[in-house]
Design a protein around this motif. Structure first.
Motif, PDB file in Angstrom:
ATOM      1  N   LEU A  50       0.813  -1.205   0.000  1.00 39.72           N
ATOM      2  CA  LEU A  50       0.000   0.000   0.000  1.00 39.72           C
ATOM      3  C   LEU A  50       0.851   1.262   0.000  1.00 39.72           C
ATOM      4  CD1 LEU A  50      -2.872   1.172   0.369  1.00 39.72           C
ATOM      5  CD2 LEU A  50      -2.625   0.722   2.826  1.00 39.72           C
ATOM      6  N   CYS A  63      -5.935   1.312   5.033  1.00 42.11           N
ATOM      7  CA  CYS A  63      -5.514   0.328   6.035  1.00 42.11           C
ATOM      8  C   CYS A  63      -6.482   0.314   7.212  1.00 42.11           C
ATOM      9  CB  CYS A  63      -4.094   0.639   6.501  1.00 42.11           C
ATOM     10  SG  CYS A  63      -3.394  -0.612   7.591  1.00 42.11           S
ATOM     11  N   GLN A  64      -6.843   1.485   7.700  1.00 44.07           N
ATOM     12  CA  GLN A  64      -7.768   1.568   8.827  1.00 44.07           C
ATOM     13  C   GLN A  64      -9.134   0.980   8.465  1.00 44.07           C
ATOM     14  OE1 GLN A  64      -8.493   5.557  10.356  1.00 44.07           O
ATOM     15  NE2 GLN A  64      -8.589   4.683  12.408  1.00 44.07           N
ATOM     16  N   ARG A  67      -8.862  -2.848   8.435  1.00 44.42           N
ATOM     17  CA  ARG A  67      -8.784  -3.404   9.790  1.00 44.42           C
ATOM     18  C   ARG A  67     -10.137  -3.327  10.496  1.00 44.42           C
ATOM     19  NH1 ARG A  67      -4.797  -6.453   8.471  1.00 44.42           N
ATOM     20  NH2 ARG A  67      -2.716  -5.615   8.775  1.00 44.42           N
ATOM     21  N   VAL A  75      -0.585  -6.054   5.896  1.00 46.24           N
ATOM     22  CA  VAL A  75      -0.599  -4.825   5.111  1.00 46.24           C
ATOM     23  C   VAL A  75       0.770  -4.186   5.284  1.00 46.24           C
ATOM     24  CG1 VAL A  75      -1.600  -2.525   4.801  1.00 46.24           C
ATOM     25  CG2 VAL A  75      -3.079  -4.463   5.414  1.00 46.24           C
ATOM     26  N   PHE A  77       3.075  -0.918   4.124  1.00 46.87           N
ATOM     27  CA  PHE A  77       3.195   0.369   3.444  1.00 46.87           C
ATOM     28  C   PHE A  77       4.478   0.381   2.632  1.00 46.87           C
ATOM     29  CE2 PHE A  77       0.112   2.115   6.478  1.00 46.87           C
ATOM     30  CZ  PHE A  77      -0.662   2.851   5.595  1.00 46.87           C
ATOM     31  N   ALA A  95      -0.866  -1.269  10.100  1.00 49.17           N
ATOM     32  CA  ALA A  95       0.108  -1.842   9.165  1.00 49.17           C
ATOM     33  C   ALA A  95       1.038  -2.815   9.882  1.00 49.17           C
ATOM     34  CB  ALA A  95       0.929  -0.735   8.509  1.00 49.17           C
TER      35      ALA A  95
END
Length: 119
Positions: A50, A63-64, A67, A75, A77, A95
């Motif tokens: 990501l 991402c949030q 989750r 995940v 970054f 992450a």
């Protein structure tokens, strides 16, 4: 292993996709945050790579959202943002790891392998 790569730079995305395909991974690429989130929710990939700054939604927002929806796969970054505040934000939104651009393919593949072994 199916990897979703969410990266808005077509050149970077293509290079990463080729490296991942060469390493034997199945890869889906999304160039936009909103599209990437939808693809992640639909396909349920084994791992998400990501970028931070994306059109529509940022990497941390994606991402949030993942989750909060119960997505438990790794995940990672992959971003040029490298200060400690960004790293902390990445961890806060869920992450698993953080790779700073530019990087070599060995760093990317090693990071993916670490996440596979941890799962």
């Amino acid at each position: 292993m199916h990897i979703l790569l969410i990266e808005d730079n077509p050149n970077t995305a293509k290079l990463m996709e080729l490296e991942l395909l060469d390493a034997g991974y199945q890869v889906t690429v999304a160039y936009d945050g909103l599209v990437g989130l939808a693809v992640a929710q639909t396909l349920g990939p084994d791992l998400v790579l990501l970028d931070w700054q994306l059109p529509s939604l940022t990497g941390p927002e994606i991402c949030q959202s993942l989750r909060q929806a119960g997505y438990q796969e790794p995940v990672i970054f992959v971003t040029a943002r490298s200060d400690s505040e960004d790293l902390a934000i990445g961890r806060q939104v869920g992450a698993n790891d953080y790779i700073v651009k530019p990087f070599g393919s060995e760093v990317l593949l090693s990071c993916i392998e670490q996440q596979r072994c941890a799962a």
